[in-house]
Design an enzyme around this catalytic site. Structure first.
Site, short mmCIF file in Angstrom:
data_model
loop_
_atom_site.label_atom_id
_atom_site.label_comp_id
_atom_site.label_asym_id
_atom_site.label_seq_id
_atom_site.Cartn_x
_atom_site.Cartn_y
_atom_site.Cartn_z
N LYS A 18 1.46 -2.69 8.67
CA LYS A 18 2.86 -1.69 8.97
C LYS A 18 3.88 -2.82 9.69
O LYS A 18 3.65 -3.12 10.53
CB LYS A 18 2.53 -0.50 9.70
CG LYS A 18 3.92 0.36 9.41
CD LYS A 18 3.46 1.69 10.35
CE LYS A 18 4.66 2.80 10.02
NZ LYS A 18 4.06 4.03 10.52
N GLY B 267 6.98 4.18 3.83
CA GLY B 267 7.40 5.47 4.63
C GLY B 267 8.75 5.26 5.27
O GLY B 267 9.61 4.49 4.95
N GLY C 148 8.58 2.22 7.80
CA GLY C 148 8.42 0.66 7.38
C GLY C 148 7.50 0.75 6.22
O GLY C 148 7.17 2.03 5.64
N ASP D 12 3.37 15.14 11.38
CA ASP D 12 3.56 15.03 10.05
C ASP D 12 2.44 15.02 9.46
O ASP D 12 2.10 14.15 8.60
CB ASP D 12 4.24 13.50 9.82
CG ASP D 12 4.90 13.41 8.50
OD1 ASP D 12 5.06 14.49 7.83
OD2 ASP D 12 5.12 12.28 8.10
N VAL E 152 3.77 -0.61 4.26
CA VAL E 152 2.38 -0.83 4.91
C VAL E 152 1.89 -1.66 3.76
O VAL E 152 2.00 -1.36 2.34
CB VAL E 152 1.58 0.41 4.88
CG1 VAL E 152 0.06 -0.10 5.18
CG2 VAL E 152 2.06 1.33 6.06
N LEU F 70 0.77 -1.24 -0.10
CA LEU F 70 0.13 -0.05 -0.02
C LEU F 70 0.58 1.17 0.12
O LEU F 70 0.55 2.36 -0.53
CB LEU F 70 -1.02 0.00 1.24
CG LEU F 70 -2.15 -1.13 1.34
CD1 LEU F 70 -2.89 -1.12 2.66
CD2 LEU F 70 -2.94 -1.17 0.09
N GLY F 71 2.01 0.99 0.57
CA GLY F 71 2.80 2.35 0.64
C GLY F 71 4.11 1.88 1.45
O GLY F 71 4.14 1.12 2.05
#
Length: 315
Positions: free
Chosen positions: A58, A38, A41, A147, A43, A35-36
């Protein structure tokens, strides 16, 4: 919320990328897709074979600094209980990773929603108001997100908004740091944040207001390549929505402009900014109903978003 520690499903050699667990991990999560990625870590979308739920998993590599962040994020998740904050379902560890299983939010983030024009001006104000409502809850519990940005706000397919990624949050008091680096996303950092000064919830308010400014004008005047360049931008530019969008409700313009003041002590609290944004959204929506909308405001506000945000105080 579970806190069990499970054994690693498989041991991987050093050739396997550190951020990419695969197959069934922690003895229960079947990883399906990414999913992504960062700073702390990766996800994944995964299926929890224990509960039968699909989750956003995550995976944070076991590392001294990242372990502290994972436990900080866990503490935040256990502290907050708000419908606009992504909910933690479970936390497990193995020899390689700390795994945080969150509710899976199917939809898009606000970066995509703003870029694709999913929300009109009233919808933008309501979306950022929902973020401010979540921030007011976090600040009341001693949590500064640190953030806040469109990419960390998820717009579910049914219009529900969810603030996510508290991985670099401050907890309990402003000097409860994770490490000595300046953390956050530079384009949305308040002046005191890029300067490495003590942070309060006012830094989150700045970021939320800047999200609104960017969505309503198509410009973020504080984008810079380095912290020094960003500090120079802060010193040289004072963003004023009153100048850029004078067609919007005056009280809402004043609130956003105050939230973008360099002095954090002069900014409104998150709850006050939320109220001003909601009032502005209602004014814009009345203009549409009354047929007095200016160019760019004629489109009916997105139906799924409005009912969800009425939970913030609309009749």
């Amino acid at each position: 919320m579970g806190g069990a520690v499970t054994a690693s499903a498989t041991r991987r050699g050093p050739a396997v990328p550190a951020l990419w667990p695969e197959g069934v991990v922690a003895g229960r999560f079947h990883v399906r897709s990414v999913l992504g990625v960062g700073g702390t870590g990766t996800v994944f979308e995964a299926h929890d074979e224990t509960t039968g739920e699909d989750v956003a998993l995550k995976a944070i590599p076991r590392d001294e600094t990242l372990d502290r962040r994972a436990r900080r994020e866990l503490r935040v998740a256990q502290t907050l209980d708000h419908p606009a904050v992504v909910r933690l379902l479970d936390y497990v560890e193995d020899d390689d990773y700390a795994y945080m299983a969150f509710e899976l939010v199917r939809g898009q983030d606000l970066t995509s929603a703003f870029r694709d024009g999913v929300l009109d001006d009233a919808g933008v104000l309501r979306a950022v108001a929902a973020v401010c409502d979540a921030l007011a809850h976090a600040h009341a519990h001693g949590v500064v997100h640190r953030d806040v940005k469109p990419g960390n706000v998820l717009l579910r397919d049914d219009g529900v908004l969810k603030l996510t990624d508290f991985g670099v949050a401050l907890v309990d008091h402003p000097d409860a740091t994770i490490d000595d680096r300046i953390l956050g996303t530079p384009a949305y950092m308040a002046p005191e944040q890029v300067g490495g000064r003590v942070l309060t919830g006012a830094a989150d308010v700045w970021a939320a207001a800047l999200m609104a400014f960017e969505a309503l004008t198509g410009e973020n005047p504080y984008r810079a390549r380095t912290p020094r360049d960003l500090a120079d931008r802060h010193a040289a530019v004072t963003a004023t929505l009153t100048t850029a969008r004078p067609d919007l409700p005056p009280a809402t313009l004043r609130a956003i402009d105050r939230a973008l003041l360099p002095d954090p002590d002069r900014r409104p609290e998150a709850g006050a900014l939320r109220d001003a944004l909601l009032a502005g959204a209602r004014t814009l929506e009345r203009r549409v109903v009354d047929g007095t909308a200016t160019q760019g405001l004629e489109r009916e506000p997105q139906a799924p978003v409005r009912p969800r945000l009425r939970a913030l105080g609309d009749a």
